[in-house]
Design an enzyme around this catalytic site. Sequence first.
Site, PDB file in Angstrom:
ATOM      1  N   HIS A  72       0.851  -1.190   0.000  1.00 39.69           N
ATOM      2  CA  HIS A  72       0.000   0.000   0.000  1.00 39.69           C
ATOM      3  C   HIS A  72       0.884   1.235   0.000  1.00 39.69           C
ATOM      4  O   HIS A  72       1.736   1.402   0.878  1.00 39.69           O
ATOM      5  CB  HIS A  72      -0.913   0.012   1.228  1.00 39.69           C
ATOM      6  CG  HIS A  72      -2.138  -0.822   1.049  1.00 39.69           C
ATOM      7  ND1 HIS A  72      -3.319  -0.533   1.670  1.00 39.69           N
ATOM      8  CD2 HIS A  72      -2.364  -1.932   0.308  1.00 39.69           C
ATOM      9  CE1 HIS A  72      -4.229  -1.426   1.320  1.00 39.69           C
ATOM     10  NE2 HIS A  72      -3.667  -2.287   0.505  1.00 39.69           N
ATOM     11  N   TYR A 200      -9.784   5.579   6.503  1.00 42.29           N
ATOM     12  CA  TYR A 200     -10.017   5.975   7.893  1.00 42.29           C
ATOM     13  C   TYR A 200     -11.085   7.055   7.873  1.00 42.29           C
ATOM     14  O   TYR A 200     -10.859   8.146   7.326  1.00 42.29           O
ATOM     15  CB  TYR A 200      -8.739   6.522   8.526  1.00 42.29           C
ATOM     16  CG  TYR A 200      -7.703   5.474   8.854  1.00 42.29           C
ATOM     17  CD1 TYR A 200      -7.649   4.910  10.119  1.00 42.29           C
ATOM     18  CD2 TYR A 200      -6.771   5.065   7.910  1.00 42.29           C
ATOM     19  CE1 TYR A 200      -6.693   3.955  10.441  1.00 42.29           C
ATOM     20  CE2 TYR A 200      -5.812   4.107   8.208  1.00 42.29           C
ATOM     21  CZ  TYR A 200      -5.774   3.555   9.476  1.00 42.29           C
ATOM     22  OH  TYR A 200      -4.831   2.614   9.787  1.00 42.29           O
ATOM     23  N   PRO A 292      -5.551   0.401  18.099  1.00 41.74           N
ATOM     24  CA  PRO A 292      -5.224  -0.083  16.743  1.00 41.74           C
ATOM     25  C   PRO A 292      -5.194   1.006  15.681  1.00 41.74           C
ATOM     26  O   PRO A 292      -4.721   0.750  14.577  1.00 41.74           O
ATOM     27  CB  PRO A 292      -6.333  -1.102  16.460  1.00 41.74           C
ATOM     28  CG  PRO A 292      -7.459  -0.708  17.359  1.00 41.74           C
ATOM     29  CD  PRO A 292      -6.827  -0.139  18.584  1.00 41.74           C
ATOM     30  N   LYS A 296       0.045   0.089  14.934  1.00 43.33           N
ATOM     31  CA  LYS A 296       1.378   0.080  15.524  1.00 43.33           C
ATOM     32  C   LYS A 296       1.644  -1.090  16.473  1.00 43.33           C
ATOM     33  O   LYS A 296       2.781  -1.280  16.910  1.00 43.33           O
ATOM     34  CB  LYS A 296       1.625   1.389  16.288  1.00 43.33           C
ATOM     35  CG  LYS A 296       1.714   2.592  15.383  1.00 43.33           C
ATOM     36  CD  LYS A 296       2.919   2.495  14.463  1.00 43.33           C
ATOM     37  CE  LYS A 296       2.863   3.489  13.337  1.00 43.33           C
ATOM     38  NZ  LYS A 296       3.243   2.932  12.067  1.00 43.33           N
ATOM     39  N   TYR A 384       3.320   6.580   9.828  1.00 38.68           N
ATOM     40  CA  TYR A 384       2.519   5.424   9.432  1.00 38.68           C
ATOM     41  C   TYR A 384       3.381   4.304   8.855  1.00 38.68           C
ATOM     42  O   TYR A 384       3.202   3.132   9.188  1.00 38.68           O
ATOM     43  CB  TYR A 384       1.452   5.844   8.430  1.00 38.68           C
ATOM     44  CG  TYR A 384       0.305   4.856   8.327  1.00 38.68           C
ATOM     45  CD1 TYR A 384      -0.866   5.055   9.048  1.00 38.68           C
ATOM     46  CD2 TYR A 384       0.402   3.729   7.525  1.00 38.68           C
ATOM     47  CE1 TYR A 384      -1.905   4.153   8.971  1.00 38.68           C
ATOM     48  CE2 TYR A 384      -0.637   2.814   7.429  1.00 38.68           C
ATOM     49  CZ  TYR A 384      -1.793   3.038   8.164  1.00 38.68           C
ATOM     50  OH  TYR A 384      -2.821   2.126   8.084  1.00 38.68           O
TER      51      TYR A 384
END
Length: 389
Positions: A72, A200, A292, A296, A384
């Site tokens: 991704h 998200y 979550p 991480k 990220y």
Amino acid sequence: MKTQVVIIGGGPSGLLLSQLLDKNGIDSIVLERRTKAHVLGRIRAGILEVGLVNLLREAGVADRLDREAFLHEGTILSFEDMQFGISFKEHTDTPVTVYGQTEVTRDLYAARAAAGGKIEFTTENVTLHDARSDAPYVTYTVDGEDRRIDCDFIAGCDGFHGVSRTSIPEDVRREYEKIYPFGWLGILSETPPVSDELIYACSSRGFALCSMRNAHLSRYYIQCDLDDQVENWSDDAFWSELKRRIPREAADRLLTGPSIEKSIAPLRSFVCEPMQWGRLFLCGDAAHIVPPTGAKGLNTAASDVHYLHRALTAYYRSGDETGLAGYSEKALARVWKAERFSWWMTSLLHRFPDQTPFDLKMQQAEIEFLRSNREAQSVLAQNYVGLPY
């Protein structure tokens, strides 16, 4: 029995540590309180930072990952129907890898079996002894038989409810915790993902996340009350609520189907200091937990494993104790940065029961700033994909 390192916990962090130690000629025994089938039945996250992927390659367990995983190169954030993408490739030239934690664990079990690694399942009454001495040992019970392992070091990879952290005296350890006033209701379904990248979503109804495991297996979450029950949510009710929280364009193309797993997870931030006591070293959830949001959990455990296996390797190769002495300080420096990012992402995207109208406006302004500011997007992308070890 005798070994060099006793590893308490047969999840992915304990198995990865054992595999890496074996690659460096260091003997270990893994103690797991559950069965192998139970460990492999846990449904967990599947976003792997580049650091973890490189560790799996170093451990010789990445062949299937390299064949089957998805890369991704960005993610999508939304506020109601407004959405925007953040490119990891543009800001870091580094992707994240989508490969389920269950599959990572399966690959590690296969590698340990191929190498003849020693793993004891269904262990009970695990007790750590003389961790402050030069001759620690661990006692436990299997099938009613009491056993003892003498060792040089103990690695506590047994999670938040394990015995390792609580073996550090209360007057030595300090614990920091934040309990969030909501949970995540998640389902796994044999349906194609709604998007090529994770979504998200922040909405007036609460948070939602659209994720995936592969091209035919999707993972979706919605924010729910802490006291909610899975039984309160039929599949139809879940899909209807998810569609209300994600952008209309995504909701219109969402393909639904029967869930094959459904569960509710509470959210917490937690850190224990220090992460070592004598010859006991904590890794992963035994020392720290993140919500979550931001993916991480396993990745932070991997950085612990990175520091610890290198420190142990240096000790056994040359007697260098520098890495062991500095393990807690080094691991915690990265842990707190991951905690900050997970806390920030959680605060950014969820609805909190005590939010005022002002708080909601600030949340919306923060998301708008992120949408319109390249530097802010770069900071998110760096965190990220994973900060360096």
